[in-house]
Design a protein around this motif. Structure first.
Motif, PDB file in Angstrom:
ATOM      1  N   THR A 641       0.883  -1.255  -0.143  1.00  0.00           N
ATOM      2  CA  THR A 641       0.005   0.129   0.101  1.00  0.00           C
ATOM      3  C   THR A 641       0.795   1.316  -0.086  1.00  0.00           C
ATOM      4  O   THR A 641       0.292   2.365  -0.175  1.00  0.00           O
ATOM      5  N   GLN A 642       2.027   1.066   0.293  1.00  0.00           N
ATOM      6  CA  GLN A 642       3.052   2.373   0.073  1.00  0.00           C
ATOM      7  C   GLN A 642       4.389   1.756  -0.060  1.00  0.00           C
ATOM      8  O   GLN A 642       4.923   0.937   0.471  1.00  0.00           O
ATOM      9  N   ASP A 643       5.214   2.817  -0.938  1.00  0.00           N
ATOM     10  CA  ASP A 643       6.533   2.289  -1.327  1.00  0.00           C
ATOM     11  C   ASP A 643       7.176   3.622  -1.587  1.00  0.00           C
ATOM     12  O   ASP A 643       7.058   4.083  -2.629  1.00  0.00           O
ATOM     13  N   THR A 644       7.627   4.411  -0.638  1.00  0.00           N
ATOM     14  CA  THR A 644       8.079   5.903  -0.996  1.00  0.00           C
ATOM     15  C   THR A 644       9.489   6.150  -0.232  1.00  0.00           C
ATOM     16  O   THR A 644       9.826   5.534   0.683  1.00  0.00           O
ATOM     17  N   ILE A 645      10.271   6.992  -0.806  1.00  0.00           N
ATOM     18  CA  ILE A 645      11.491   7.455  -0.502  1.00  0.00           C
ATOM     19  C   ILE A 645      11.308   8.753   0.241  1.00  0.00           C
ATOM     20  O   ILE A 645      11.029   9.783  -0.400  1.00  0.00           O
ATOM     21  N   ILE A 646      11.793   8.777   1.634  1.00  0.00           N
ATOM     22  CA  ILE A 646      11.832  10.144   2.187  1.00  0.00           C
ATOM     23  C   ILE A 646      13.168  10.351   2.662  1.00  0.00           C
ATOM     24  O   ILE A 646      13.622   9.370   3.589  1.00  0.00           O
ATOM     25  N   GLY A 647      14.032  11.408   2.157  1.00  0.00           N
ATOM     26  CA  GLY A 647      15.493  11.434   2.539  1.00  0.00           C
ATOM     27  C   GLY A 647      16.197  10.339   2.249  1.00  0.00           C
ATOM     28  O   GLY A 647      16.189   9.831   1.187  1.00  0.00           O
TER      29      GLY A 647
END
Length: 772
Positions: A641-647
């Protein structure tokens, strides 16, 4: 009185002391239903135990709910207004999680201060154990104990919290839920935890503390338990082992001190279908009841904020005297004193021509020869027996049904070896000359203890008794009869303290510890040389003990087979590898048996088709397998449901759904993963001053999650360094081997078999890879 009569008396005193050393560990009388209402009754406790242990009641089962409701009702009938705590809990160390359902009640004290917790768990081991001893015995001990306490009309000074934790067997998760989330946890000053690792035998007191034990030992003695069994050697060993209890969570999470009361004999019943109401030792239950009442009456009245200490005490239990203790700081002083006395006495003996150097050195030959030989026989004898009886390897906890016979048999063989080695030295050398060698070896052992294992510091006390005997032999002008009886009497305290250790180690740690029993027997023999030397026909004694040892081993071999009361551990699982579209029947046994060959056939493949072995207590893998048809079992759904790069981090959310209401989901990492954050169903693990929450560099097991409700989801959120690409193997397990029509597996028809404990068993497993 003639010398021969003194010999008989001496022999009977030794036998009597050994017998008393064991019988004094447990109460010999139990109580019935007519016991006064203000006293603990084993019969009344057994009424509860029979109800609780009707069926296995591990987390997520209908019987788990039945037992929970029964306990709530019993506490309510006592007027204790029970509460429940439903809480997602994760144990970081065990990497296990579930929704725990704790049961608790609180008795308000008359004064302000810390609360006393009466603790045990009510879930049984997954998946076939009836949980009578572990830890139904703890539940009924607390129920009956608190009933008797209330019947006496007592009002405690301290608050008393009754806590029946859930999910102890799958990761101490009820304790984690309470310590981490319940507001009562901040009030706790001391915990009394009732546990079991077998179905009988003496209950040992084991401490849990982050500091010193000095104040805990002092206050324990003031409680005046009638049958205390404990020693600081066990305490030191326990701290080294990876065996945690619910109490460990209190110590680690809130720095709360406590006492474990746990029995470990009949270890073969532990976590098996033999942990039943019928197999529970009533005398052991009576001892637990005695601990309960004496500790409750004492610790409900004393200040619980005064139990911390910086220093440790050495302690050991002694019949009728309770615990004898003294500071760790005495260890070196006592060793130095013993060494000075030893060298002083031997020097004086040499100067007076009562000891001669060559005869003292000659004494090392029989003692070390017997010690090494008996150790060799124990080590390789047990290995030979495992070859003769390969089914012993299927007893994963290492203690067989005939284990007590093996302890007795190898102890007898050791005595035979000792008498055989000493048959000529007894004739050629004096008792004083022969005592020097064992005393010197005891001294070396105590030197090592002073350096590495101060908890065993009480091992110096037999040395002082033996030095007194040696001094008497050298200095006293009394006749042989006097010296024989005094030597015997001075040896009795040593036998009372140390004889039970011959049995304790192989019972607690498995029969591979028979070598420790042989060493203890040899060491005790060395201190009794002045007594045994007086027995005229040493060769006859050697042959008698050797014959007895062989006879006991033969009897044990005749009792090596399985029957209705000594069931054979058997295992079978059905595994689907969804990615490879392959399926297997597999067993953990090393040999075919009537149960597993129903699916494995007569010629299974030896070995393991798995590259990633699921978690188990003893890291046990499959030993036999056979490829099978792939059945149409509903596959788990995995949704990202989520796969994001933050920093610098990659944040991932997965939802895993079981379409067949599985019992357990297990995640195993296929590569090295560093978790910066880790959350399961809203419950997060903290970094706790570490760079990562945890990683899989040394341990690839990520999580075992146990479902407790129908259609429960597994929501898995985590973050990793952005350059990492995690790969997991998901094992979805359901204990449905006998009730899934597709599997077509009949239940065990043979009353001589049971499910192998400590492993995933009687289950279907679906494996899927998750590559992110």
């Amino acid at each position: 009185m003639k010398l021969n009569q003194i010999k008989v008396i001496s022999f009977l005193l030794i036998v009597g002391a050994i017998y008393w050393s064991f019988t004094s560990l447990l109460p010999s009388k139990t109580t019935d239903l007519n016991t006064p209402k203000t006293e603990f009754s084993t019969a009344r406790a057994l009424v509860h135990l029979k109800e609780i242990s009707k069926k296995p009641h591990y987390v997520g089962t209908e019987d788990h709910t039945r037992v929970k409701n029964y306990l709530i009702k019993q506490l309510d009938e006592l007027g204790l207004h029970p509460l429940t705590q439903d809480q997602i809990a994760i144990n970081e160390k065990w990497r296990a999680g579930t929704k725990a359902q704790n049961i608790m009640s609180r008795i308000k004290g008359t004064e302000e201060g810390n609360a006393l917790v009466l603790l045990t768990h009510y879930d049984s081991a997954v998946h076939s154990s009836f949980g009578a001893s572990d830890a139904g015995s703890g539940v009924v001990t607390i129920l009956e104990g608190i009933r008797a306490y209330l019947a006496a009309g007592k009002r405690p000074k301290n608050d008393i919290i009754i806590l029946f934790t859930d999910a102890e067997e799958v990761g101490l998760l009820g304790a984690v839920a309470f310590v981490k989330h319940h507001p009562w946890a901040k009030d706790v000053g001391l915990v009394l935890n009732f546990e079991a690792r077998g179905s009988g035998g003496p209950s040992y007191m084991l401490l849990e503390t982050n500091g010193g034990n000095k104040e805990l030992i002092k206050t324990f003695n003031k409680a005046k338990a009638n049958f205390p069994v404990a020693n600081s050697l066990m305490y030191s060993i326990y701290k080294m082992l990876p065996n945690d209890t619910d109490l460990t969570i209190f110590r680690e999470g809130k720095n709360i001190n406590g006492f474990n009361f746990a029995f470990i004999d009949d270890h073969f019943d532990y976590h098996t279908a033999l942990d039943t109401y019928e197999n529970m030792d009533i005398n052991t239950l009576a001892q637990q009841g005695d601990y309960m009442m004496t500790m409750l009456n004492h610790f409900s009245e004393v200040k619980l904020d005064k139990l911390n200490a910086k220093s440790d005490d050495i302690y050991f239990s002694f019949p009728k005297l309770g615990l004898i203790s003294y500071p760790f700081s005495w260890v070196w002083g006592l060793f130095i004193l013993a060494a000075l006395l030893f060298f002083g006495i031997t020097y004086y003996g040499v100067q007076k021509f009562k000891l001669t150097s060559h005869k003292m050195f000659a004494g090392f030959i029989p003692f070390l020869g017997a010690l090494i030989t008996s150790g060799f026989v124990a080590v390789f004898g047990w290995k030979l027996l495992q070859i003769i009886h390969p089914q012993y390897k299927d007893m994963l906890h290492g203690f067989t049904y005939n284990g007590h016979l093996y302890i007795a048999g190898f102890s007898a063989l050791t005595l035979g070896i000792l008498f055989w080695f000493y048959k000529n030295p007894f004739k050629a050398h004096s008792s004083a000359n022969l005592m020097v060698a064992p005393l010197f070896i005891w001294g070396i052992i105590n030197l090592l203890i002073a350096i590495y294992l101060k908890g065993a510091g009480f091992f110096i006390l037999p040395v002082f008794a033996a030095l007194a005997i040696l001094a008497m032999l050298l200095f006293s002008k009394r006749d042989r009869k006097f010296k024989l009886i005094i030597s015997t009497l001075l040896s009795i305290p040593t036998l009372l303290v140390f004889a039970p250790l011959v049995k304790m180690f192989p019972v607690g740690l498995g029969l591979k510890m028979l070598v420790v029993s042989a060493i203890f027997v040899s060491l005790l023999f060395g201190l009794l040389i002045p007594v045994f030397k007086k027995f005229r026909n040493t060769k006859l004694l050697a042959n008698l003990f050797l014959g007895l040892g062989v006879l006991l081993l033969i009897v044990a071999s005749f009792k090596a087979s399985y029957n209705e009361t000594r069931k054979q551990p058997t295992s079978l699982v059905y595994v689907i590898d969804s990615d490879e579209n392959k399926a297997y029947w597999a067993s953990y046994e090393t040999e075919l048996n009537d149960y597993n060959k129903t699916k494995l056939g007569e010629n299974p493949t030896v070995g393991n088709f798995e590259k990633t072995v699921g978690s188990s207590k003893y890291n046990t893998g499959y030993k036999l397998y056979k490829q099978a048809d792939v059945l149409a079992l509903p596959q788990p759904l995995i949704t990202k449901t989520q796969d994001t790069i933050i920093g610098a981090n990659r944040h991932i959310k997965l939802q895993i759904t079981s379409q067949r209401n599985a019992n357990k989901m297990e995640l195993i990492a296929n590569n090295v993963v560093h978790f910066n954050s880790f959350t399961i169903n809203g419950e997060s693990l903290l970094k706790q001053n570490k760079m990562y929450v945890f990683d899989t560099e040394k341990k690839n097991h990520v999580l075992s999650y146990y479902f407790t409700e129908k259609d429960e989801l597994l929501n898995f959120e985590f973050s990793v360094p952005k350059n990492e690409k995690p790969s997991f193997t998901l094992n979805e397990t359901k204990y449905d081997l006998f009730n899934n029509e597709l599997l077509n597996m009949p239940k065990r028809a043979d009353s001589k078999t049971m499910a192998t404990p400590f492993v995933v068993n009687d289950a279907s497993i679906i494996k899927r890879k998750i590559i992110l």
